[in-house]
Design a protein around this motif. Structure first.
Motif, PDB file in Angstrom:
ATOM      1  N   THR A 133      34.381  45.037  50.911  1.00 52.33           N
ATOM      2  CA  THR A 133      34.897  45.460  52.215  1.00 52.33           C
ATOM      3  C   THR A 133      36.393  45.224  52.223  1.00 52.33           C
ATOM      4  N   LYS A 134      37.084  45.961  53.071  1.00 53.56           N
ATOM      5  CA  LYS A 134      38.537  45.791  53.168  1.00 53.56           C
ATOM      6  C   LYS A 134      38.866  44.667  54.133  1.00 53.56           C
ATOM      7  N   GLN A 135      39.873  43.905  53.787  1.00 54.40           N
ATOM      8  CA  GLN A 135      40.331  42.797  54.628  1.00 54.40           C
ATOM      9  C   GLN A 135      41.838  42.917  54.765  1.00 54.40           C
ATOM     10  N   GLY A 136      42.289  43.457  55.883  1.00 48.78           N
ATOM     11  CA  GLY A 136      43.716  43.699  56.024  1.00 48.78           C
ATOM     12  C   GLY A 136      44.121  44.950  55.258  1.00 48.78           C
ATOM     13  N   ALA A 137      45.422  45.086  55.026  1.00 52.69           N
ATOM     14  CA  ALA A 137      45.939  46.312  54.422  1.00 52.69           C
ATOM     15  C   ALA A 137      45.562  46.455  52.955  1.00 52.69           C
ATOM     16  N   LYS A 138      45.701  45.380  52.192  1.00 53.69           N
ATOM     17  CA  LYS A 138      45.553  45.526  50.738  1.00 53.69           C
ATOM     18  C   LYS A 138      44.632  44.490  50.098  1.00 53.69           C
ATOM     19  N   ASN A 139      43.917  43.722  50.891  1.00 50.73           N
ATOM     20  CA  ASN A 139      42.978  42.758  50.328  1.00 50.73           C
ATOM     21  C   ASN A 139      41.548  43.290  50.397  1.00 50.73           C
ATOM     22  N   LEU A 140      40.768  42.936  49.404  1.00 54.32           N
ATOM     23  CA  LEU A 140      39.375  43.340  49.337  1.00 54.32           C
ATOM     24  C   LEU A 140      38.498  42.104  49.276  1.00 54.32           C
ATOM     25  N   ARG A 141      37.403  42.135  49.998  1.00 52.87           N
ATOM     26  CA  ARG A 141      36.398  41.079  49.893  1.00 52.87           C
ATOM     27  C   ARG A 141      35.263  41.628  49.039  1.00 52.87           C
ATOM     28  N   VAL A 142      35.162  41.115  47.813  1.00 48.86           N
ATOM     29  CA  VAL A 142      34.240  41.644  46.814  1.00 48.86           C
ATOM     30  C   VAL A 142      33.072  40.678  46.659  1.00 48.86           C
ATOM     31  N   THR A 143      31.848  41.222  46.595  1.00 50.51           N
ATOM     32  CA  THR A 143      30.660  40.390  46.496  1.00 50.51           C
ATOM     33  C   THR A 143      29.950  40.626  45.171  1.00 50.51           C
ATOM     34  N   LEU A 144      29.663  39.527  44.484  1.00 53.11           N
ATOM     35  CA  LEU A 144      28.900  39.594  43.241  1.00 53.11           C
ATOM     36  C   LEU A 144      27.414  39.492  43.532  1.00 53.11           C
ATOM     37  N   PRO A 145      26.581  40.208  42.819  1.00 54.05           N
ATOM     38  CA  PRO A 145      25.135  39.967  42.924  1.00 54.05           C
ATOM     39  C   PRO A 145      24.824  38.519  42.549  1.00 54.05           C
ATOM     40  N   ALA A 146      23.757  37.994  43.109  1.00 54.39           N
ATOM     41  CA  ALA A 146      23.379  36.601  42.840  1.00 54.39           C
ATOM     42  C   ALA A 146      22.542  36.466  41.577  1.00 54.39           C
ATOM     43  N   SER A 147      22.117  37.571  41.005  1.00 52.26           N
ATOM     44  CA  SER A 147      21.187  37.545  39.869  1.00 52.26           C
ATOM     45  C   SER A 147      21.935  37.534  38.541  1.00 52.26           C
ATOM     46  N   SER A 148      21.583  36.556  37.693  1.00 48.48           N
ATOM     47  CA  SER A 148      22.159  36.515  36.350  1.00 48.48           C
ATOM     48  C   SER A 148      21.580  37.595  35.451  1.00 48.48           C
ATOM     49  N   SER A 149      20.506  38.231  35.887  1.00 42.79           N
ATOM     50  CA  SER A 149      19.975  39.361  35.137  1.00 42.79           C
ATOM     51  C   SER A 149      20.797  40.621  35.379  1.00 42.79           C
ATOM     52  N   LEU A 150      21.353  40.735  36.577  1.00 37.45           N
ATOM     53  CA  LEU A 150      22.231  41.858  36.877  1.00 37.45           C
ATOM     54  C   LEU A 150      23.631  41.624  36.339  1.00 37.45           C
ATOM     55  N   VAL A 151      24.101  40.377  36.449  1.00 38.85           N
ATOM     56  CA  VAL A 151      25.443  40.016  35.974  1.00 38.85           C
ATOM     57  C   VAL A 151      25.297  38.795  35.065  1.00 38.85           C
ATOM     58  N   PRO A 152      24.979  38.987  33.814  1.00 41.41           N
ATOM     59  CA  PRO A 152      24.880  37.840  32.903  1.00 41.41           C
ATOM     60  C   PRO A 152      26.203  37.091  32.861  1.00 41.41           C
ATOM     61  N   PRO A 153      26.207  35.780  33.085  1.00 47.69           N
ATOM     62  CA  PRO A 153      27.465  35.038  33.106  1.00 47.69           C
ATOM     63  C   PRO A 153      28.290  35.268  31.849  1.00 47.69           C
ATOM     64  N   GLY A 154      29.598  35.310  32.023  1.00 45.17           N
ATOM     65  CA  GLY A 154      30.504  35.547  30.911  1.00 45.17           C
ATOM     66  C   GLY A 154      31.783  36.185  31.382  1.00 45.17           C
ATOM     67  N   TYR A 155      32.582  36.659  30.449  1.00 38.34           N
ATOM     68  CA  TYR A 155      33.858  37.300  30.753  1.00 38.34           C
ATOM     69  C   TYR A 155      33.667  38.793  30.971  1.00 38.34           C
ATOM     70  N   TYR A 156      34.329  39.297  32.015  1.00 37.16           N
ATOM     71  CA  TYR A 156      34.306  40.724  32.338  1.00 37.16           C
ATOM     72  C   TYR A 156      35.714  41.211  32.632  1.00 37.16           C
ATOM     73  N   MET A 157      35.916  42.502  32.434  1.00 35.78           N
ATOM     74  CA  MET A 157      37.135  43.149  32.906  1.00 35.78           C
ATOM     75  C   MET A 157      36.902  43.620  34.337  1.00 35.78           C
ATOM     76  N   LEU A 158      37.740  43.151  35.258  1.00 37.15           N
ATOM     77  CA  LEU A 158      37.677  43.557  36.658  1.00 37.15           C
ATOM     78  C   LEU A 158      38.674  44.690  36.880  1.00 37.15           C
ATOM     79  N   PHE A 159      38.169  45.835  37.334  1.00 38.47           N
ATOM     80  CA  PHE A 159      39.015  46.991  37.611  1.00 38.47           C
ATOM     81  C   PHE A 159      38.963  47.350  39.089  1.00 38.47           C
ATOM     82  N   VAL A 160      40.095  47.786  39.622  1.00 39.13           N
ATOM     83  CA  VAL A 160      40.183  48.418  40.936  1.00 39.13           C
ATOM     84  C   VAL A 160      40.549  49.875  40.711  1.00 39.13           C
TER      85      VAL A 160
END
Length: 574
Positions: free
Chosen positions: A531-558
């Motif tokens: 969701t957007k928070q102010g002009a240029k900030n984003l509130r980003v939510t990660l899934p809670a499941s390690s099966s959907l997002v196996p812990p580790g390093y990822y590239m975050l893109f906007v």
């Protein structure tokens, strides 16, 4: 079919000297020219063996391919190049809809395997070219680190010849490698033991210290195995030719449990038996926590349940994907319920490549596998890379019955996110280096794609080349940037990402690639809810499941409203 696939791989490898005339004791290093090109008796024996197994027509095509490769190696014939008119046409539109390739540059190693590290460097490894197919020097390999930011690199020494291993990336950023080349084919070995032998060894690579750590041996050797990381950071290892030289693909399933320390030694255990139907099967961790194994045979479609290590069936593939197809896993966590799709594309049946792309909706398994939009060109040995906007970029490979004839220079872009089967493939600007076989393509943090040259001439490493592809989205205007983001995020957490623009269309995580022979064992795409928070900030939510997002390093893109991605920021999911 499984044994035929194994034999085909052995035959293709023979193009650079499978059959040796010298005795194995105190044999001189293999010479490409002296062995494969000028030894009539060796060629005659190989031709006879191929004719008996593959038939006279297929044997003839392989003999022609070997002759061609020898002529190229001797400088008597040039390797294929893209048609000049195609290049000219692509160049004219390279700044709008077809993307653009960089000029070729030298990376002095064959990029058979490429792994993106969270340091921004790419780890390549390959066989030692001067000892290629010498049974007396089977355990010698080379490796190279290439920095995606400076575009410079340097050689490092691998622990052994880990060529044709399986690889993935652990949650702390270490690379895990299973198997490799224990011994090249040796015609002087006892009957039934003359094929490739798979290594029993396993290793981890620390990307910070750039050092290797020996891990426990597996119970069987593996040459062309698949390694798949589970939600709890354990790694499932399947398939591969065993250590006997028999040409048999192992049915033993093993699990590697990493140590907590970056340089620690973990454990290895046998957990199951399952015939994988061929080498380098496609495997994916699904949202259920189970591991899918799909192909290469159409009937090899099952789920492995961690803990019980039991296998359960799911609908069969529409067709088999032998001879080096490729696949992707796409997750859209921005919608409810989460959508997850597996797509497997290409490969070969018989003497030709084909376009049999198909997809599977993980949330609707009863629908089975369905046809995905088909490539413009039939391909095997190609690479498909997930881009930051969720679209797919396919490059390289060939349409012939062997690894080097009829190479593709034209690349293709799927114009919708991989989870949407209503899109189409569009021709993109052609690469100029040949990437027909033993080539790799991998997404870089700046949203470009790195492509390595194939090994048509395995000894020409001093001039071995790579190119970087800039997709069309980089020609649509100024790029957004990530102005702030946490370095570490927990599962289920909502966190703030600062953007240089208020016009954001999507946020995504892309796992670093770990690819060989078109099979990327770590590639994973996850579109995130925000969701957007102010002009240029984003509130980003990660899934809670390690099966959907196996812990580790990822590239975050906007990605902005014009479809232009930022340069990625590496974040660690804990």
């Amino acid at each position: 079919m499984r044994q035929l696939t194994i034999f085909r791989k052995t035959v293709w490898a023979s193009m650079v000297g499978l059959v040796m005339a010298a005795p194995p004791i105190c044999a001189a290093p293999v010479s490409f020219d002296n062995d494969a090109c000028t030894n009539p008796s060796a060629e005659a024996r190989l031709r006879q063996r191929e004719t008996a197994v593959l038939g006279p027509g297929h044997a003839e095509s392989h003999a022609k391919a070997r002759a061609k490769q020898c002529r190229v190696a001797k400088g008597l014939e040039k390797a294929p190049t893209p048609d000049e008119q195609v290049l000219a046409a692509a160049s004219a539109q390279a700044t709008n809809t077809a993307g653009q390739w960089s000029a070729p540059f030298v990376i002095p190693v064959v990029g058979i395997t490429a792994v993106l590290l969270h340091t921004g460097k790419v780890l390549f490894w390959s066989y030692e070219p001067t000892q290629y197919h010498n049974p007396e020097a089977s355990n010698t390999g080379v490796a190279y680190l290439w920095d995606s930011r400076t575009r410079t690199g340097y050689a490092i020494t691998p622990p052994e010849n880990i060529w044709c291993a399986g690889q993935t990336i652990l949650s702390d950023g270490r690379v895990f490698i299973a198997g490799g080349n224990l011994r090249y084919p040796d015609p002087n070995a006892p009957e039934g033991q003359q094929n490739f032998r798979g290594a029993l060894s396993s290793y981890t690579f620390n990307p910070l210290s750039e050092t290797w750590t020996a891990q426990p041996n597996m119970s069987v050797g593996r040459w062309y195995p698949t390694a798949t990381r589970l939600a709890d950071n354990r790694v499932v290892i399947t398939s591969g030719l065993d250590e006997t030289g028999s040409g048999n693909t192992t049915a033993v399933v093993e699990v590697f449990t990493p140590a907590a320390s970056m340089d620690g030694v973990g454990t290895m255990s046998v957990v199951s038996l399952h015939d994988p139907s061929g080498m380098y099967p496609f495997q994916y961790l699904l949202s259920s926590g189970q591991m899918m194994q799909a192909g290469p045979a159409f009937y090899n479609t099952l789920l492995l349940t961690p803990g019980s290590w039991s296998w359960s069936s799911i609908p069969n593939l529409l067709s088999s994907h032998y001879e080096y197809a490729n696949g992707v896993l796409y997750t859209d966590a921005s919608v409810t319920p989460v959508k997850q799709v597996v797509m497997i594309a290409g490969g070969a049946e018989g003497d030709s490549a084909f376009r049999n792309n198909e997809w599977f909706d993980v949330g609707n398994p009863n629908a089975g596998w369905r046809q995905f939009p088909q490539w413009l060109q039939p391909r095997h040995n190609a690479n498909t890379v997930i881009l930051p906007d969720g679209t797919l970029f396919t490059v390289g490979g060939n349409a012939a019955s062997n690894g080097y004839d009829n190479p593709h220079f034209d690349s293709e872009l799927y114009n919708k996110p991989a989870g949407d089967p209503t899109g189409s493939w569009i021709s993109m600007s052609p690469n100029t280096i040949q990437a027909g076989y033993h080539s790799s393509a991998i997404l870089l943090p700046d949203a470009t794609v790195l492509l390595s040259q194939d090994d048509m001439n395995p000894l020409a490493t001093s001039t071995h080349q790579a190119q970087v592809y800039s997709p069309p989205y980089l020609f649509k205007g100024a790029r957004p940037s990530i102005t702030s983001a946490p370095g570490t995020v927990s599962l289920g957490q909502t966190f703030t990402v600062g953007s240089s623009t208020p016009n954001v269309s999507s946020v995504a995580l892309v796992a670093p690639g770990a690819v060989t022979h078109g099979n990327d064992m770590h590639q994973r795409y996850i579109k995130l809810r925000y969701t957007k928070q102010g002009a240029k900030n984003l509130r980003v939510t990660l899934p809670a499941s390690s099966s959907l997002v196996p812990p580790g390093y990822y590239m975050l893109f906007v990605i902005d409203s014009q479809g232009v991605p930022s340069v990625a920021k590496f974040v660690r999911i804990s």
